[in-house]
Scaffold this active site. Structure first.
Site, PDB file in Angstrom:
ATOM      1  N   HIS A  72      55.076  19.458  -9.578  1.00  0.00           N
ATOM      2  CA  HIS A  72      54.807  20.520  -8.599  1.00  0.00           C
ATOM      3  C   HIS A  72      55.361  20.124  -7.236  1.00  0.00           C
ATOM      4  CE1 HIS A  72      51.491  23.087 -10.642  1.00  0.00           C
ATOM      5  NE2 HIS A  72      52.356  22.625 -11.525  1.00  0.00           N
ATOM      6  N   TYR A 201      44.697  27.093  -3.748  1.00  0.00           N
ATOM      7  CA  TYR A 201      43.432  26.724  -3.106  1.00  0.00           C
ATOM      8  C   TYR A 201      43.026  27.919  -2.239  1.00  0.00           C
ATOM      9  CZ  TYR A 201      44.143  21.756  -4.281  1.00  0.00           C
ATOM     10  OH  TYR A 201      44.310  20.560  -4.933  1.00  0.00           O
ATOM     11  N   PRO A 293      36.510  16.524  -5.196  1.00  0.00           N
ATOM     12  CA  PRO A 293      37.811  16.704  -5.864  1.00  0.00           C
ATOM     13  C   PRO A 293      38.835  17.555  -5.118  1.00  0.00           C
ATOM     14  CG  PRO A 293      36.109  18.037  -6.921  1.00  0.00           C
ATOM     15  CD  PRO A 293      35.423  17.208  -5.895  1.00  0.00           C
ATOM     16  N   LYS A 297      42.204  13.299  -5.205  1.00  0.00           N
ATOM     17  CA  LYS A 297      42.480  11.883  -4.920  1.00  0.00           C
ATOM     18  C   LYS A 297      41.810  10.895  -5.879  1.00  0.00           C
ATOM     19  CE  LYS A 297      45.295  12.444  -1.882  1.00  0.00           C
ATOM     20  NZ  LYS A 297      46.428  12.607  -2.759  1.00  0.00           N
ATOM     21  N   TYR A 385      48.552  14.757   0.391  1.00  0.00           N
ATOM     22  CA  TYR A 385      48.448  15.280  -0.971  1.00  0.00           C
ATOM     23  C   TYR A 385      49.356  14.519  -1.939  1.00  0.00           C
ATOM     24  CZ  TYR A 385      47.179  18.787  -4.402  1.00  0.00           C
ATOM     25  OH  TYR A 385      46.654  19.427  -5.511  1.00  0.00           O
TER      26      TYR A 385
HETATM   27  C1  PHB Z   1      42.472  20.011 -11.631  1.00  0.00           C
HETATM   28  O1  PHB Z   1      43.478  20.567 -12.122  1.00  0.00           O
HETATM   29  O2  PHB Z   1      41.535  19.631 -12.344  1.00  0.00           O
HETATM   30  C2  PHB Z   1      42.383  19.827 -10.165  1.00  0.00           C
HETATM   31  C3  PHB Z   1      43.479  20.127  -9.374  1.00  0.00           C
HETATM   32  C4  PHB Z   1      43.397  19.959  -7.998  1.00  0.00           C
HETATM   33  C5  PHB Z   1      42.231  19.504  -7.431  1.00  0.00           C
HETATM   34  C6  PHB Z   1      41.146  19.189  -8.217  1.00  0.00           C
HETATM   35  C7  PHB Z   1      41.205  19.355  -9.600  1.00  0.00           C
HETATM   36  O3  PHB Z   1      42.162  19.362  -6.081  1.00  0.00           O
END
Ligand code: PHB
Ligand code: APR
Length: 393
Positions: A72, A201, A293, A297, A385
């Site tokens: 990505h 997000y 989450p 990280k 990130y």
């Molecule tokens: C996930 O795909 O489980 C995932 C992706 C991004 C995050 C947290 C979990 O910030």
């Protein structure tokens, strides 16, 4: 029984440490309380930073990751009905992340371990550690009802947040830094193709939502819910409806739905203990620190800890120098705290802390506006990130 490094816990931290040490001829035993099947099926995080991918590839763990992992080059922030893209390569000198489930990393590591023929014991019960301040600490456990003791040079406490290693350190030695958040994540896996090429997000007035994925046919979605929320209140239909509402845009957005085959609620917590060492036991990964989450990280921090720990142990075994081992905790904690800050920042900016406080929400929208309209701010997000957390290495 004797080994050089006794490793407790077969999550990403313990298994990767075992792999890195084994490749340098250092003897290890890995002890895990759960079954192999349980560990391989446990659904966790899914984003690997640039350097985590490079490390796995450099140590012979890249084959399936390169084939199945999804690279990505950006992520989407959605708020006020609009979508804004953060482009990673142009903001980080060419870096990106790879979406690859933690349990896939764990499967690859278990396979490598089994192929190596080195010791990996599942369903080890009643595990205890002793003699941590001596030069031969021990691990005792029950195998098929038989008590076994392993004498080690060092012990790696990689048994996650609920493990026994951290608690085996006498009271008063560790400093604990902690924050719990007034919300949790309800996460689902569904047989549905991703509705977007990149993660979304979303900060919505009804609360945070995240659209993520595992493969071209499986999506992973999350909803902010109350910390004491009961899963029973969330029918599949209600979950899809709520996701659709929170991910909606003014141009229209259609979330592809499908069979939900996994559902769970995860509390949100920030947690660090200092130091990450007691005598000859070293804590790594979730045993020493937890992040919410939102910044993706957790798994990357675990990988970074064991990168540092393996190199310090290799230095000790290969040229007798204990300096890197002495500095292990200090070295890890620099990045740990950078990740704590980033995870807290993302979490605070994207979730509704108090649904009855419209002022707070307006401030978050202004903050997000600033992140997407200032290159400097977007760069901060992108660098953190993809994992450029510790410029000093
Ligand atoms: C996930 O795909 O489980 C995932 C992706 C991004 C995050 C947290 C979990 O910030
Ligand atoms: N004895 C042996 N093994 C144990 C014990 C015990 N008493 N207690 C726990 N374990 C095992 C767990 O069953 C688990 O398999 O230790 C392992 C710890 O693995 P993880 O919890 O995955 O932790 P870690 O390897 O540090 O990886 C961190 O996990 O929670 C996510 O977001 C986090 O992605 C991050 C990653």
């Amino acid at each position: 029984m004797r080994t050089q490094v006794g490793i407790i816990g077969a999550g990403p931290a313990g298994l990767l440490l075992a792999h890195l040490l084994h490749q340098q001829g250092i003897q290890t035993v890995v002890l895990e309380s759960r079954s192999q099947e349980y560990v391989q099926k446990r659904v966790r995080a899914g984003v690997l930073e640039h350097d985590s991918v490079e490390l796995l590839k450099a140590h012979g763990l890249g084959e399936r990751l390169e084939r199945e992992g999804l690279r990505h080059e950006g992520t989407l922030l959605r708020f006020g009905g609009q979508t804004h893209r953060i482009d990673f390569p142009s903001l980080t000198g060419g870096k990106s992340v790879t979406v690859y489930g933690q349990q896939e990393v764990v499967k690859d590591l278990i396979q490598a371990r089994l192929e190596s023929g080195a010791a990996l014991h599942f369903e080890a019960q009643g595990l205890r550690v002793a003699g941590l301040k001596t030069d031969q600490p021990t691990i005792s456990y029950l195998e098929h009802g038989q008590e076994r003791t392993i004498h080690c040079d060092y012990i790696a406490g990689t048994d996650g947040f609920h493990g026994i290693c951290r608690d085996a350190i006498p009271k008063g030695v560790l400093k604990v830094f902690e924050r719990t958040y007034p919300f949790a994540w309800l996460g689902i896996l569904a047989k549905a193709p991703p509705s977007s090429n990149e993660l979304i997000y979303a900060n919505h007035e009804r609360g945070f939502a995240l659209h993520s994925m595992r493969s071209p046919t499986i999506t992973r979605n999350y909803l902010q819910v109350a910390p004491d929320e009961n899963l029973e209140n969330w029918s599949d239909q209600r979950i899809w409806q709520e996701l659709q509402q929170r991910l909606e845009t003014s141009e229209g957005f259609e979330l592809v739905t499908g069979e939900i085959f996994e559902k769970g609620i995860t509390p949100m917590r920030s947690f660090v203990v200092e130091p990450m060492q007691y005598g000859r036991m070293f804590l790594a990964g979730d045993a020493a620190h937890i992040v919410p989450p939102t910044g993706a990280k957790g798994m990357n921090l675990a990988i970074n800890d064991v990168k540092i720990l393996s190199s310090a142990l290799i230095q000790k075994y290969q040229n007798g120098s204990g300096t890197a081992l002495e500095q292990y905790s200090l070295h890890c904690l620099r990045r740990v705290w950078r990740a704590q800050y980033f995870s807290w920042w993302m979490t605070s900016m994207l979730h509704r802390h108090d649904l009855s406080d419209p002022y707070e929400h307006k401030l978050q929208l202004a903050q997000l506006e600033q992140v997407v309209s200032s290159r400097a701010q977007a760069q901060v997000l992108a660098e953190n990130y993809v994992g450029m957390l510790d410029p000093r290495g």
